[in-house]
Scaffold this active site. Sequence first.
Site, PDB file in Angstrom:
ATOM      1  N   ARG A  88       0.827  -1.208   0.000  1.00 21.04           N
ATOM      2  CA  ARG A  88       0.000   0.000   0.000  1.00 21.04           C
ATOM      3  C   ARG A  88       0.858   1.254   0.000  1.00 21.04           C
ATOM      4  O   ARG A  88       0.319   2.362  -0.008  1.00 21.04           O
ATOM      5  CB  ARG A  88      -0.895   0.013   1.225  1.00 21.04           C
ATOM      6  CG  ARG A  88      -2.323  -0.462   0.962  1.00 21.04           C
ATOM      7  CD  ARG A  88      -3.090  -0.326   2.262  1.00 21.04           C
ATOM      8  NE  ARG A  88      -4.504  -0.274   2.105  1.00 21.04           N
ATOM      9  CZ  ARG A  88      -5.320  -1.318   2.295  1.00 21.04           C
ATOM     10  NH1 ARG A  88      -4.840  -2.495   2.571  1.00 21.04           N
ATOM     11  NH2 ARG A  88      -6.618  -1.152   2.191  1.00 21.04           N
ATOM     12  N   ARG A 127     -21.182  -2.695   2.119  1.00 18.82           N
ATOM     13  CA  ARG A 127     -20.381  -3.908   2.320  1.00 18.82           C
ATOM     14  C   ARG A 127     -20.729  -4.543   3.671  1.00 18.82           C
ATOM     15  O   ARG A 127     -20.879  -3.854   4.666  1.00 18.82           O
ATOM     16  CB  ARG A 127     -18.887  -3.566   2.290  1.00 18.82           C
ATOM     17  CG  ARG A 127     -18.030  -4.735   2.753  1.00 18.82           C
ATOM     18  CD  ARG A 127     -16.620  -4.679   2.244  1.00 18.82           C
ATOM     19  NE  ARG A 127     -15.864  -3.548   2.727  1.00 18.82           N
ATOM     20  CZ  ARG A 127     -14.615  -3.286   2.341  1.00 18.82           C
ATOM     21  NH1 ARG A 127     -14.013  -4.052   1.454  1.00 18.82           N
ATOM     22  NH2 ARG A 127     -13.986  -2.243   2.809  1.00 18.82           N
ATOM     23  N   ARG A 160     -18.101  -3.143   8.755  1.00 19.84           N
ATOM     24  CA  ARG A 160     -16.800  -2.922   9.390  1.00 19.84           C
ATOM     25  C   ARG A 160     -16.738  -1.513   9.973  1.00 19.84           C
ATOM     26  O   ARG A 160     -17.239  -0.572   9.374  1.00 19.84           O
ATOM     27  CB  ARG A 160     -15.681  -3.081   8.345  1.00 19.84           C
ATOM     28  CG  ARG A 160     -15.249  -4.505   8.158  1.00 19.84           C
ATOM     29  CD  ARG A 160     -14.390  -4.720   6.939  1.00 19.84           C
ATOM     30  NE  ARG A 160     -13.344  -3.715   6.716  1.00 19.84           N
ATOM     31  CZ  ARG A 160     -12.493  -3.762   5.691  1.00 19.84           C
ATOM     32  NH1 ARG A 160     -12.563  -4.748   4.805  1.00 19.84           N
ATOM     33  NH2 ARG A 160     -11.581  -2.829   5.533  1.00 19.84           N
ATOM     34  N   ARG A 171      -9.807   7.125   4.230  1.00 22.56           N
ATOM     35  CA  ARG A 171      -9.122   6.016   3.555  1.00 22.56           C
ATOM     36  C   ARG A 171      -8.890   6.357   2.090  1.00 22.56           C
ATOM     37  O   ARG A 171      -7.867   5.981   1.514  1.00 22.56           O
ATOM     38  CB  ARG A 171      -9.937   4.728   3.710  1.00 22.56           C
ATOM     39  CG  ARG A 171      -9.997   4.278   5.165  1.00 22.56           C
ATOM     40  CD  ARG A 171     -10.954   3.134   5.364  1.00 22.56           C
ATOM     41  NE  ARG A 171     -10.493   1.915   4.736  1.00 22.56           N
ATOM     42  CZ  ARG A 171     -11.265   0.873   4.490  1.00 22.56           C
ATOM     43  NH1 ARG A 171     -12.550   0.910   4.800  1.00 22.56           N
ATOM     44  NH2 ARG A 171     -10.773  -0.194   3.924  1.00 22.56           N
TER      45      ARG A 171
HETATM   46  P1  ADP Z   1     -11.753  -4.151  -1.462  1.00 23.74           P
HETATM   47  O1  ADP Z   1     -11.198  -5.499  -1.113  1.00 23.74           O
HETATM   48  O2  ADP Z   1     -11.116  -3.544  -2.674  1.00 23.74           O
HETATM   49  O3  ADP Z   1     -11.784  -3.210  -0.305  1.00 23.74           O
HETATM   50  P2  ADP Z   1     -14.318  -5.590  -1.706  1.00 23.74           P
HETATM   51  O4  ADP Z   1     -13.937  -6.737  -2.595  1.00 23.74           O
HETATM   52  O5  ADP Z   1     -14.535  -5.899  -0.264  1.00 23.74           O
HETATM   53  O6  ADP Z   1     -13.274  -4.367  -1.890  1.00 23.74           O
HETATM   54  O7  ADP Z   1     -15.616  -4.898  -2.336  1.00 23.74           O
HETATM   55  C1  ADP Z   1     -16.217  -3.759  -1.715  1.00 23.74           C
HETATM   56  C2  ADP Z   1     -17.715  -3.897  -1.737  1.00 23.74           C
HETATM   57  O8  ADP Z   1     -18.205  -3.833  -3.096  1.00 23.74           O
HETATM   58  C3  ADP Z   1     -18.218  -5.250  -1.172  1.00 23.74           C
HETATM   59  O9  ADP Z   1     -19.443  -5.019  -0.507  1.00 23.74           O
HETATM   60  C4  ADP Z   1     -18.406  -6.106  -2.426  1.00 23.74           C
HETATM   61  O10 ADP Z   1     -19.389  -7.118  -2.198  1.00 23.74           O
HETATM   62  C5  ADP Z   1     -18.860  -5.072  -3.462  1.00 23.74           C
HETATM   63  N1  ADP Z   1     -18.415  -5.361  -4.817  1.00 23.74           N
HETATM   64  C6  ADP Z   1     -17.257  -5.968  -5.210  1.00 23.74           C
HETATM   65  N2  ADP Z   1     -17.160  -6.039  -6.560  1.00 23.74           N
HETATM   66  C7  ADP Z   1     -18.283  -5.446  -7.036  1.00 23.74           C
HETATM   67  C8  ADP Z   1     -18.777  -5.185  -8.359  1.00 23.74           C
HETATM   68  N3  ADP Z   1     -18.091  -5.532  -9.460  1.00 23.74           N
HETATM   69  N4  ADP Z   1     -19.969  -4.543  -8.467  1.00 23.74           N
HETATM   70  C9  ADP Z   1     -20.658  -4.174  -7.360  1.00 23.74           C
HETATM   71  N5  ADP Z   1     -20.255  -4.386  -6.095  1.00 23.74           N
HETATM   72  C10 ADP Z   1     -19.074  -5.016  -5.928  1.00 23.74           C
HETATM   73  P1  AMP Z   2      -8.370  -3.723   3.862  1.00 25.19           P
HETATM   74  O1  AMP Z   2      -9.056  -4.881   4.475  1.00 25.19           O
HETATM   75  O2  AMP Z   2      -7.355  -4.123   2.822  1.00 25.19           O
HETATM   76  O3  AMP Z   2      -9.329  -2.673   3.370  1.00 25.19           O
HETATM   77  O4  AMP Z   2      -7.503  -3.040   5.036  1.00 25.19           O
HETATM   78  C1  AMP Z   2      -8.132  -2.481   6.176  1.00 25.19           C
HETATM   79  C2  AMP Z   2      -7.138  -1.602   6.928  1.00 25.19           C
HETATM   80  O5  AMP Z   2      -6.030  -2.399   7.399  1.00 25.19           O
HETATM   81  C3  AMP Z   2      -6.500  -0.477   6.136  1.00 25.19           C
HETATM   82  O6  AMP Z   2      -7.316   0.679   6.069  1.00 25.19           O
HETATM   83  C4  AMP Z   2      -5.218  -0.233   6.947  1.00 25.19           C
HETATM   84  O7  AMP Z   2      -5.475   0.486   8.140  1.00 25.19           O
HETATM   85  C5  AMP Z   2      -4.823  -1.654   7.343  1.00 25.19           C
HETATM   86  N1  AMP Z   2      -3.944  -2.263   6.308  1.00 25.19           N
HETATM   87  C6  AMP Z   2      -4.226  -3.345   5.524  1.00 25.19           C
HETATM   88  N2  AMP Z   2      -3.202  -3.607   4.699  1.00 25.19           N
HETATM   89  C7  AMP Z   2      -2.250  -2.669   4.945  1.00 25.19           C
HETATM   90  C8  AMP Z   2      -0.968  -2.368   4.396  1.00 25.19           C
HETATM   91  N3  AMP Z   2      -0.437  -3.087   3.402  1.00 25.19           N
HETATM   92  N4  AMP Z   2      -0.280  -1.315   4.915  1.00 25.19           N
HETATM   93  C9  AMP Z   2      -0.776  -0.579   5.922  1.00 25.19           C
HETATM   94  N5  AMP Z   2      -1.982  -0.781   6.459  1.00 25.19           N
HETATM   95  C10 AMP Z   2      -2.721  -1.814   5.990  1.00 25.19           C
END
Ligand code: ADP
Ligand code: AMP
Length: 213
Positions: A88, A127, A160, A171
């Site tokens: 990141r 989500r 979350r 974020r």
């Molecule tokens: P990231 O891991 O990038 O933070 P997620 O995979 O958790 O994102 O997706 C964020 C939200 O969007 C979740 O609620 C997921 O179910 C939804 N989502 C993921 N892909 C799509 C898509 N192509 N279209 C609509 N909603 C999606």
């Molecule tokens: P994510 O589940 O990937 O959306 O991550 C949730 C949170 O975890 C982020 O907003 C950061 O606070 C922390 N985090 C996850 N991965 C990293 C990373 N590679 N470097 C720093 N913080 C991280």
Amino acid sequence: MKIIMLGAPGAGKGTQAKMIAEKYGIPHVSTGDIFRANIKNGTELGMEAKKYMDQGLLVPDELTVKILLDRVAQEDCKNGYVLDGFPRTIPQAQVLDKALAELGEKIDYAINVDVPDENIIKRMSGRRACLSCGATYHIEHIPPRQEGVCDNCGQPLVLRDDDKPETVQNRLKVYHDQTQPLIEFYTAKGVLRTVDGTADMKDVFEAIVSILN
Ligand code: ADP
Ligand code: AMP
């Protein structure tokens, strides 16, 4: 195959990473999931990480890098992995690069899941996550079979703490300041591929598979 998922928070990295992991038989490694599991288990690492996560800030590189390198050194990562949420920052990417180079290895693809900021807040507020098995849903786009219950393990689904709109704004700012420069970094290495993350999740996956194949 070693793959990195890039994209804003909520772009769909985790959703796609899980599908890639299943199709190609490689582990899905999410630093966010590792931190959340530690928070749930009340470990020292979890308590430290939570201070940053709750504010939408990044956990310091020293802590994050160690956890990731330990994880990818495990036996199940021998034939590759899909990284979700790591790196990141540029220093994280440099440490990963160096560790791989020492083993004569490299990242094969960095998949950038592109979703504009306007779509992100809506995605995040819808989500729902299972803190037990790491599955994610969306109340409109990808609903569980039974509202509020994980399809995989039957545990309750939660919004979350860091998906509340005020934290999502932070974020996104952190993403643009610290993570977006990685697009340039992996473009320069010739491994960056961008997919349109606003499409239906199956179409996004198809686009990714055609890159990986
Ligand atoms: P990231 O891991 O990038 O933070 P997620 O995979 O958790 O994102 O997706 C964020 C939200 O969007 C979740 O609620 C997921 O179910 C939804 N989502 C993921 N892909 C799509 C898509 N192509 N279209 C609509 N909603 C999606
Ligand atoms: P994510 O589940 O990937 O959306 O991550 C949730 C949170 O975890 C982020 O907003 C950061 O606070 C922390 N985090 C996850 N991965 C990293 C990373 N590679 N470097 C720093 N913080 C991280």
